[in-house]
Design a protein around this motif. Structure first.
Motif, PDB file in Angstrom:
ATOM      1  N   ARG A  92       0.844  -1.322  -0.092  1.00 46.70           N
ATOM      2  CA  ARG A  92       0.070  -0.020   0.058  1.00 46.70           C
ATOM      3  C   ARG A  92       0.921   1.279   0.196  1.00 46.70           C
ATOM      4  NH1 ARG A  92      -4.985   1.136   4.505  1.00 46.70           N
ATOM      5  NH2 ARG A  92      -5.649   3.096   3.409  1.00 46.70           N
ATOM      6  N   ILE A  93       0.691   2.104  -0.869  1.00 46.87           N
ATOM      7  CA  ILE A  93       1.612   3.450  -1.085  1.00 46.87           C
ATOM      8  C   ILE A  93       0.953   4.427  -0.367  1.00 46.87           C
ATOM      9  CG2 ILE A  93       2.774   4.850  -2.808  1.00 46.87           C
ATOM     10  CD1 ILE A  93       2.326   3.055  -4.832  1.00 46.87           C
ATOM     11  N   PHE A  94      -0.274   4.805  -0.625  1.00 47.92           N
ATOM     12  CA  PHE A  94      -1.089   5.638   0.093  1.00 47.92           C
ATOM     13  C   PHE A  94      -2.504   5.533   0.041  1.00 47.92           C
ATOM     14  CE2 PHE A  94       0.399   7.719  -3.616  1.00 47.92           C
ATOM     15  CZ  PHE A  94      -0.757   8.411  -4.377  1.00 47.92           C
ATOM     16  N   ASN A  95      -3.324   5.668   0.837  1.00 48.39           N
ATOM     17  CA  ASN A  95      -4.835   5.683   0.740  1.00 48.39           C
ATOM     18  C   ASN A  95      -5.023   4.558   0.029  1.00 48.39           C
ATOM     19  OD1 ASN A  95      -5.554   8.343   1.982  1.00 48.39           O
ATOM     20  ND2 ASN A  95      -4.445   9.113   0.451  1.00 48.39           N
ATOM     21  N   GLU A  96      -5.799   4.780  -1.371  1.00 48.26           N
ATOM     22  CA  GLU A  96      -6.182   3.693  -2.215  1.00 48.26           C
ATOM     23  C   GLU A  96      -5.370   3.062  -3.155  1.00 48.26           C
ATOM     24  OE1 GLU A  96      -9.510   2.178  -1.391  1.00 48.26           O
ATOM     25  OE2 GLU A  96      -9.153   3.289   0.508  1.00 48.26           O
ATOM     26  N   SER A  97      -4.300   3.515  -2.998  1.00 47.59           N
ATOM     27  CA  SER A  97      -3.043   3.363  -4.202  1.00 47.59           C
ATOM     28  C   SER A  97      -2.300   2.022  -3.580  1.00 47.59           C
ATOM     29  CB  SER A  97      -2.434   4.226  -4.656  1.00 47.59           C
ATOM     30  OG  SER A  97      -3.119   5.394  -5.315  1.00 47.59           O
ATOM     31  N   TYR A  98      -1.949   1.004  -4.731  1.00 49.26           N
ATOM     32  CA  TYR A  98      -1.208  -0.164  -4.273  1.00 49.26           C
ATOM     33  C   TYR A  98      -0.274  -0.486  -5.297  1.00 49.26           C
ATOM     34  CZ  TYR A  98      -4.749  -1.114  -0.476  1.00 49.26           C
ATOM     35  OH  TYR A  98      -5.465  -0.955   0.611  1.00 49.26           O
ATOM     36  N   LEU A  99       1.011  -0.885  -5.047  1.00 47.22           N
ATOM     37  CA  LEU A  99       2.040  -1.028  -5.894  1.00 47.22           C
ATOM     38  C   LEU A  99       1.916  -2.708  -6.210  1.00 47.22           C
ATOM     39  CD1 LEU A  99       4.406  -0.383  -7.551  1.00 47.22           C
ATOM     40  CD2 LEU A  99       6.003  -0.690  -5.547  1.00 47.22           C
ATOM     41  N   ALA A 100       1.718  -3.212  -7.218  1.00 48.25           N
ATOM     42  CA  ALA A 100       1.685  -4.624  -7.235  1.00 48.25           C
ATOM     43  C   ALA A 100       3.239  -5.535  -7.397  1.00 48.25           C
ATOM     44  CB  ALA A 100       0.921  -4.962  -8.725  1.00 48.25           C
ATOM     45  N   ILE A 101       3.287  -6.443  -6.733  1.00 46.10           N
ATOM     46  CA  ILE A 101       4.324  -7.151  -6.646  1.00 46.10           C
ATOM     47  C   ILE A 101       4.390  -8.587  -6.992  1.00 46.10           C
ATOM     48  CG2 ILE A 101       6.133  -8.046  -5.225  1.00 46.10           C
ATOM     49  CD1 ILE A 101       5.611  -5.822  -3.297  1.00 46.10           C
ATOM     50  N   CYS A 102       4.771  -9.011  -8.514  1.00 47.03           N
ATOM     51  CA  CYS A 102       4.555 -10.240  -8.832  1.00 47.03           C
ATOM     52  C   CYS A 102       5.525 -11.268  -8.403  1.00 47.03           C
ATOM     53  CB  CYS A 102       4.891 -10.040 -10.542  1.00 47.03           C
ATOM     54  SG  CYS A 102       3.929  -8.862 -11.304  1.00 47.03           S
ATOM     55  N   ASN A 103       4.915 -11.804  -7.099  1.00 53.40           N
ATOM     56  CA  ASN A 103       5.681 -12.716  -6.515  1.00 53.40           C
ATOM     57  C   ASN A 103       5.714 -14.118  -7.223  1.00 53.40           C
ATOM     58  OD1 ASN A 103       2.733 -12.319  -5.460  1.00 53.40           O
ATOM     59  ND2 ASN A 103       2.949 -14.353  -4.792  1.00 53.40           N
ATOM     60  N   ARG A 104       6.526 -15.108  -6.697  1.00 51.07           N
ATOM     61  CA  ARG A 104       6.736 -16.112  -7.378  1.00 51.07           C
ATOM     62  C   ARG A 104       5.557 -17.388  -7.462  1.00 51.07           C
ATOM     63  NH1 ARG A 104      11.349 -20.707  -5.746  1.00 51.07           N
ATOM     64  NH2 ARG A 104      11.301 -22.083  -7.319  1.00 51.07           N
ATOM     65  N   LYS A 105       5.033 -17.244  -6.432  1.00 50.84           N
ATOM     66  CA  LYS A 105       3.739 -18.151  -6.539  1.00 50.84           C
ATOM     67  C   LYS A 105       2.687 -17.646  -7.342  1.00 50.84           C
ATOM     68  CE  LYS A 105      -0.277 -19.829  -3.600  1.00 50.84           C
ATOM     69  NZ  LYS A 105      -0.764 -19.446  -2.310  1.00 50.84           N
ATOM     70  N   PHE A 106       2.524 -16.341  -7.499  1.00 50.75           N
ATOM     71  CA  PHE A 106       1.425 -15.763  -8.373  1.00 50.75           C
ATOM     72  C   PHE A 106       2.123 -16.020 -10.024  1.00 50.75           C
ATOM     73  CE2 PHE A 106       1.155 -11.893 -11.198  1.00 50.75           C
ATOM     74  CZ  PHE A 106      -0.158 -12.031 -11.340  1.00 50.75           C
ATOM     75  N   ARG A 107       3.211 -15.877 -10.058  1.00 48.25           N
ATOM     76  CA  ARG A 107       3.853 -16.241 -11.473  1.00 48.25           C
ATOM     77  C   ARG A 107       3.595 -17.484 -12.088  1.00 48.25           C
ATOM     78  NH1 ARG A 107       8.132 -13.354  -9.242  1.00 48.25           N
ATOM     79  NH2 ARG A 107       9.772 -15.316  -9.637  1.00 48.25           N
ATOM     80  N   LYS A 108       3.939 -18.349 -11.121  1.00 50.81           N
ATOM     81  CA  LYS A 108       3.895 -19.745 -11.328  1.00 50.81           C
ATOM     82  C   LYS A 108       2.441 -20.374 -11.690  1.00 50.81           C
ATOM     83  CE  LYS A 108       5.826 -23.143  -9.082  1.00 50.81           C
ATOM     84  NZ  LYS A 108       6.474 -23.969  -7.724  1.00 50.81           N
ATOM     85  N   GLU A 109       1.461 -19.654 -10.947  1.00 49.18           N
ATOM     86  CA  GLU A 109      -0.119 -19.875 -11.497  1.00 49.18           C
ATOM     87  C   GLU A 109      -0.311 -19.379 -12.817  1.00 49.18           C
ATOM     88  OE1 GLU A 109      -2.563 -19.696  -7.202  1.00 49.18           O
ATOM     89  OE2 GLU A 109      -1.931 -17.685  -8.045  1.00 49.18           O
ATOM     90  N   VAL A 110       0.198 -18.193 -12.851  1.00 48.26           N
ATOM     91  CA  VAL A 110      -0.325 -17.312 -14.187  1.00 48.26           C
ATOM     92  C   VAL A 110       0.292 -18.113 -15.480  1.00 48.26           C
ATOM     93  CG1 VAL A 110      -0.134 -15.330 -15.834  1.00 48.26           C
ATOM     94  CG2 VAL A 110      -0.809 -15.138 -13.247  1.00 48.26           C
ATOM     95  N   GLU A 111       1.582 -18.454 -15.379  1.00 52.98           N
ATOM     96  CA  GLU A 111       2.384 -19.120 -16.484  1.00 52.98           C
ATOM     97  C   GLU A 111       1.852 -20.511 -16.650  1.00 52.98           C
ATOM     98  OE1 GLU A 111       6.449 -18.200 -15.871  1.00 52.98           O
ATOM     99  OE2 GLU A 111       5.765 -16.259 -15.225  1.00 52.98           O
ATOM    100  N   LYS A 112       0.988 -21.262 -15.780  1.00 54.32           N
ATOM    101  CA  LYS A 112       0.535 -22.483 -16.100  1.00 54.32           C
ATOM    102  C   LYS A 112      -0.779 -22.429 -16.952  1.00 54.32           C
ATOM    103  CE  LYS A 112       1.904 -24.948 -11.983  1.00 54.32           C
ATOM    104  NZ  LYS A 112       1.378 -25.659 -10.736  1.00 54.32           N
ATOM    105  N   LEU A 113      -1.262 -21.099 -17.307  1.00 57.45           N
ATOM    106  CA  LEU A 113      -2.555 -20.874 -17.952  1.00 57.45           C
ATOM    107  C   LEU A 113      -2.375 -20.682 -19.393  1.00 57.45           C
ATOM    108  CD1 LEU A 113      -3.982 -18.359 -15.377  1.00 57.45           C
ATOM    109  CD2 LEU A 113      -4.548 -20.764 -15.264  1.00 57.45           C
ATOM    110  N   LYS A 114      -3.400 -20.993 -20.124  1.00 59.75           N
ATOM    111  CA  LYS A 114      -3.372 -20.559 -21.599  1.00 59.75           C
ATOM    112  C   LYS A 114      -3.923 -19.227 -21.838  1.00 59.75           C
ATOM    113  CE  LYS A 114      -4.955 -23.380 -24.555  1.00 59.75           C
ATOM    114  NZ  LYS A 114      -5.939 -24.048 -25.412  1.00 59.75           N
ATOM    115  N   PHE A 115      -3.317 -18.376 -22.421  1.00 55.76           N
ATOM    116  CA  PHE A 115      -3.640 -16.981 -23.041  1.00 55.76           C
ATOM    117  C   PHE A 115      -3.035 -16.918 -24.537  1.00 55.76           C
ATOM    118  CE2 PHE A 115      -0.407 -16.921 -19.674  1.00 55.76           C
ATOM    119  CZ  PHE A 115       0.403 -16.141 -20.317  1.00 55.76           C
ATOM    120  N   ASP A 116      -4.090 -16.351 -25.166  1.00 51.67           N
ATOM    121  CA  ASP A 116      -3.665 -15.744 -26.687  1.00 51.67           C
ATOM    122  C   ASP A 116      -3.357 -14.270 -26.842  1.00 51.67           C
ATOM    123  OD1 ASP A 116      -4.307 -18.506 -27.660  1.00 51.67           O
ATOM    124  OD2 ASP A 116      -6.340 -17.940 -27.380  1.00 51.67           O
ATOM    125  N   ILE A 117      -3.789 -13.757 -25.649  1.00 50.32           N
ATOM    126  CA  ILE A 117      -3.513 -12.231 -25.597  1.00 50.32           C
ATOM    127  C   ILE A 117      -3.785 -11.636 -24.353  1.00 50.32           C
ATOM    128  CG2 ILE A 117      -5.998 -11.480 -26.125  1.00 50.32           C
ATOM    129  CD1 ILE A 117      -4.825  -9.330 -27.912  1.00 50.32           C
TER     130      ILE A 117
END
Length: 408
Positions: A92-117
């Motif tokens: 959380r940077i301030f108020n309603e703003s957040y900085l995304a962090i692409c952690n290892r578990k998240f990346r492993k989940e996403v990279e198992k998925l199929k996506f064309d775009i």
């Protein structure tokens, strides 16, 4: 052989070499990315939700967004959404703003998925991750432009930092295979800033589902509004970028110029809510202004729209405000400022009202409307018939651009 990629092009994907063909009848596998999403609430978040609900009807789509850790959102759950959401870590940077962090578990989940775009709605951490996925899996990346960067950065930053920030977002857009602008106003602005990617304009839609609404007496009694009171409405975040102080000063001027009974309702929340409540008292207009807070119940929100007379939207930062479309869907005309994205759908005095960015002129226009110079009912019906476009049509436009981008 996979689906959704270009014919006659040799591609490496999932450790196989093959010729990928795009069949018009094939379902697309769409990854939607955004550095901001529910439970924080704003126009971008609504755009993502509405478009995802349509995309999953005939395609495979999932969303990636940062975790939002805040006690006031404890009751929110992704499980209540009809599409799959993958959450990465965040700070959380301030108020309603957040900085995304692409952690290892998240990346492993996403990279198992199929996506064309990959369609990224923002320009920060998750767009950078999308570029890495493009390189790894040979899939195109498109981005949407919702923010008036020139206006926002000028407001928020010293000139030196603003120039660096603008160069960054322009560089990000130029890395994308396609840029989707939500207004011609924004398309022209980003071209002037130096964006050279392929740019298309797709305006936002609205939810055309007619819902049961509370009747006029319920709304007026609930908020203690007399039947003969003219109601102006604003829906959106209560922050300086939305020109809230300007709106309140206009209301002050209207009060000075007329004895007509009127009330300005503001629906929304934001980091500067208390500041503007204090400003209302200092301007001595607290009897003409009500802050209703955040309203997520569509039945209640659309009932408030329906029982309002005029939607007052003077923001200079918005490109294609959803709230103007929602107001029109409920037969409420909007008053907007000229030469903005919000004015693109409006034909002055026919399906809404356009004025210069001038307090005196806007106040005089409101008084003309209060004095029944215009047939508001007819203009409201014109707004309903000419402004809204369904999300079904909008997402079909997305899909057409996805396919063109994949094929090229």
């Amino acid at each position: 052989i996979g689906s959704g990629l270009v014919g006659s092009e040799m591609c490496i994907r999932d450790s196989y070499i093959g010729v990928y063909m795009l069949n018009e009848e094939d379902k697309l596998n769409i990854a939607m990315f955004s550095d901001s999403f529910f439970p924080t609430m704003g126009g971008r978040e609504k755009v993502i939700d509405y478009s995802m609900r349509e995309l999953i009807k005939d395609n495979n789509a999932f969303l990636c967004a940062p975790k939002i850790k805040n006690k006031k959102y404890a009751e929110f759950s992704d499980s209540n959404l009809p599409y799959k959401v993958y959450r990465c870590n965040s700070i959380r940077i301030f108020n309603e703003s957040y900085l995304a962090i692409c952690n290892r578990k998240f990346r492993k989940e996403v990279e198992k998925l199929k996506f064309d775009i990959i369609h990224c709605q923002t320009k920060y951490a998750l767009l950078n991750y999308a570029f890495k996925l493009r390189k790894k899996f040979n899939v195109p990346v498109v981005t949407s432009v919702h923010t008036n960067y020139l206006y926002i950065y000028t407001k928020q930053m010293p000139k030196f930092i603003r120039n660096i920030a603008l160069k960054y977002v322009v560089k990000q857009m130029n890395k994308c295979d396609k840029v989707i602008a939500v207004s011609n106003y924004m398309k022209n602005q980003i071209i002037s800033l130096g964006v050279k990617s392929d740019i298309v304009v797709i305006k936002n839609g609205t939810n055309f589902k007619e819902t049961e609404l509370f009747d006029k007496n319920y709304i007026r009694n609930y908020y203690n509004i007399d039947d003969d009171t003219f109601v102006l409405l604003y829906v959106g975040r209560i922050i300086e970028e939305k020109n809230i102080a300007f709106k309140l000063e206009v209301i002050k001027r209207v009060k000075e110029l007329t004895n007509k009974k009127f009330l300005f309702l503001l629906v929304g929340d934001g980091k500067e809510l208390q500041k503007f409540k204090k400003m209302t008292k200092s301007l001595e207009i607290e009897n003409n202004v009500k802050f209703l807070g955040q309203i997520n119940d569509t039945k209640l929100l659309f009932s408030i729209y329906k029982q309002s007379d005029l939607f007052f939207f003077s923001s200079l930062s918005d490109n294609d405000p959803l709230t103007i479309v929602e107001a029109a869907f409920n037969s409420v005309p909007s008053l907007v400022v000229e030469k903005t994205g919000g004015a693109e759908r409006i034909i002055n005095n026919e399906n809404g009202f356009i004025t210069a960015n001038n307090k005196e002129e806007i106040a005089n226009k409101i008084i003309e409307i209060l004095n029944n110079k215009y047939d508001l009912k007819s203009i409201g019906e014109n707004a309903k018939n000419t402004i809204p476009k369904s999300w079904e049509i909008v997402t079909q436009s997305y899909l057409e651009e996805y396919k063109k981008t994949i094929e090229t």
